[in-house]
Design an enzyme around this catalytic site. Structure first.
Site, short mmCIF file in Angstrom:
data_model
loop_
_atom_site.label_atom_id
_atom_site.label_comp_id
_atom_site.label_asym_id
_atom_site.label_seq_id
_atom_site.Cartn_x
_atom_site.Cartn_y
_atom_site.Cartn_z
CG ASP A 1 -20.70 -7.08 -13.70
OD1 ASP A 1 -21.20 -6.25 -12.94
OD2 ASP A 1 -19.59 -6.93 -14.26
CG ASN B 1 -13.85 -0.35 -11.47
OD1 ASN B 1 -13.97 -1.14 -12.39
ND2 ASN B 1 -14.40 -0.54 -10.29
N PRO B 2 -11.60 2.10 -14.26
CG PRO B 2 -11.77 3.14 -16.36
CD PRO B 2 -11.25 3.36 -14.97
NE ARG C 1 -22.14 -7.18 -8.02
CZ ARG C 1 -21.30 -6.16 -8.23
NH1 ARG C 1 -21.25 -5.60 -9.43
NH2 ARG C 1 -20.54 -5.72 -7.24
CG HIS D 1 -17.02 -4.15 -14.14
ND1 HIS D 1 -18.08 -4.84 -13.60
CD2 HIS D 1 -16.46 -3.44 -13.13
CE1 HIS D 1 -18.15 -4.57 -12.30
NE2 HIS D 1 -17.19 -3.72 -12.00
CG ASP E 1 -2.07 0.98 1.10
OD1 ASP E 1 -3.08 0.61 0.49
OD2 ASP E 1 -1.94 2.12 1.60
#
Length: 318
Positions: free
Chosen positions: A151, A123-124, A154, A178, A37
């Site tokens: 997705d 993202n994207p 889902r 996405h 990080d």
């Protein structure tokens, strides 16, 4: 890969990176996880917290904090670093900032001699995955985005509620970006091996309330619903990352709707988009070309154009 110590680095110690690490520990996916990080103390804290899971896990995973320059001997590097959308920002509106963050990260990782597989969630994701390939110079098979894997999961969950079945008994994919231009390939959705369109046709009265357009819309909007309610998504995408990584490290040959760089498949080149692919040792082993229905083909081409337009922005600002 596949022999000796299985090592994974996760860049980004936020919600997604931490959920991914936690999933991998509980599923015994790898032997070592290095958390990275921009705030080193946060990486150290997450590594310590995760290491305290070992008493309760089925196997021991060594967890430590590290730096980008230490990724040279990693089998997989997972990229989650980036910021969340603010307000009603779309994923595509994160592009410029994500480009700067990702470019610096990948350059530093490659300078350390990395020669494994990148798995991208930032993202994207379709455009950033394309960028990672361009910056790293790795073969397209070794740069994978999470794409529409989450997705598709889902979608299966929504259908499992409608038909009162286990989501793992549903097969099918959300395809494309996405993002807003994704779509469900209904012609390839099956329940227990039987096409959903055939089920609905044969049982019109029983399933007369089923609205495929509404399910497709809810599939696309599910991430935003979670985000607007709690400010982030983490567990679903974290598990998707773990699932993809497991298939790579264990050479499982799972078929997953990932963001893959196309080179002639679906008549497309030089873009990255969510399509089913066989994922195993070394990354993507084959992109599967589905025979899409006419309307699905139209939606796929539209999604391709959205992604290409944004890839062009990367070149313009390079």
């Amino acid at each position: 890969m596949g022999k000796g110590t299985r090592r994974v680095a996760i860049v980004g110690a936020g919600m997604v990176g931490s959920a991914c690490a936690y999933s991998m520990i509980n599923q015994s996916i790898c032997d070592e996880i290095m958390i990275i990080d921009r705030t080193y103390d946060k990486a150290v804290a997450q590594a310590l917290d995760l290491s305290h899971c070992m008493e309760f896990a089925s196997t021991r995973t060594k967890v430590s904090a590290g730096t980008l320059e230490e990724c040279g001997d990693m089998d997989v590097v997972i990229l989650t670093a980036g910021r969340n959308p603010q307000g009603m920002e779309s994923r595509l509106e994160l592009l410029e900032e994500s480009k700067k963050i990702t470019g610096d990260i990948v350059n530093r990782i490659m300078a350390g001699g990395f020669d494994g597989v990148f798995v991208v969630a930032a993202n994207p994701v379709d455009i950033i995955t394309y960028l990672v390939r361009e910056v790293s110079g790795l073969p397209r098979s070794r740069v994978i985005g999470t794409g529409t894997s989450i997705d598709s999961s889902r979608l299966k969950t929504l259908l499992s509620d409608v038909f009162s079945i286990d989501p793992r008994s549903v097969q099918g994919y959300a395809l494309g970006e996405h993002g807003d231009s994704q779509f469900v390939a209904w012609s390839h959705v099956t329940i227990g091996g039987k096409p959903i369109l055939q089920i609905l046709s044969e049982h019109k009265e029983r399933f007369k309330e089923v609205d495929l357009e509404a399910i497709e819309r809810r599939t696309k909007d599910a991430g935003w619903e979670i985000f607007t309610r709690k400010g982030n998504t983490q567990f679903g995408i974290g598990n998707a990352l773990a699932y993809i990584t497991r298939s790579i490290l264990n050479d499982e040959h799972k078929i997953i709707a990932v963001s893959a760089i196309l080179d002639g498949e679906y008549g497309q080149r030089d873009l990255c988009i969510g399509v089913p692919a066989i994922v195993g040792k070394g990354g993507i082993q084959e992109v599967l070309e589905l025979n899409l229905a006419e309307e699905e083909e139209r939606k796929f081409l539209k999604s391709c154009s959205v992604i290409k337009e944004n890839i062009a922005k990367l070149v313009e600002t390079a």
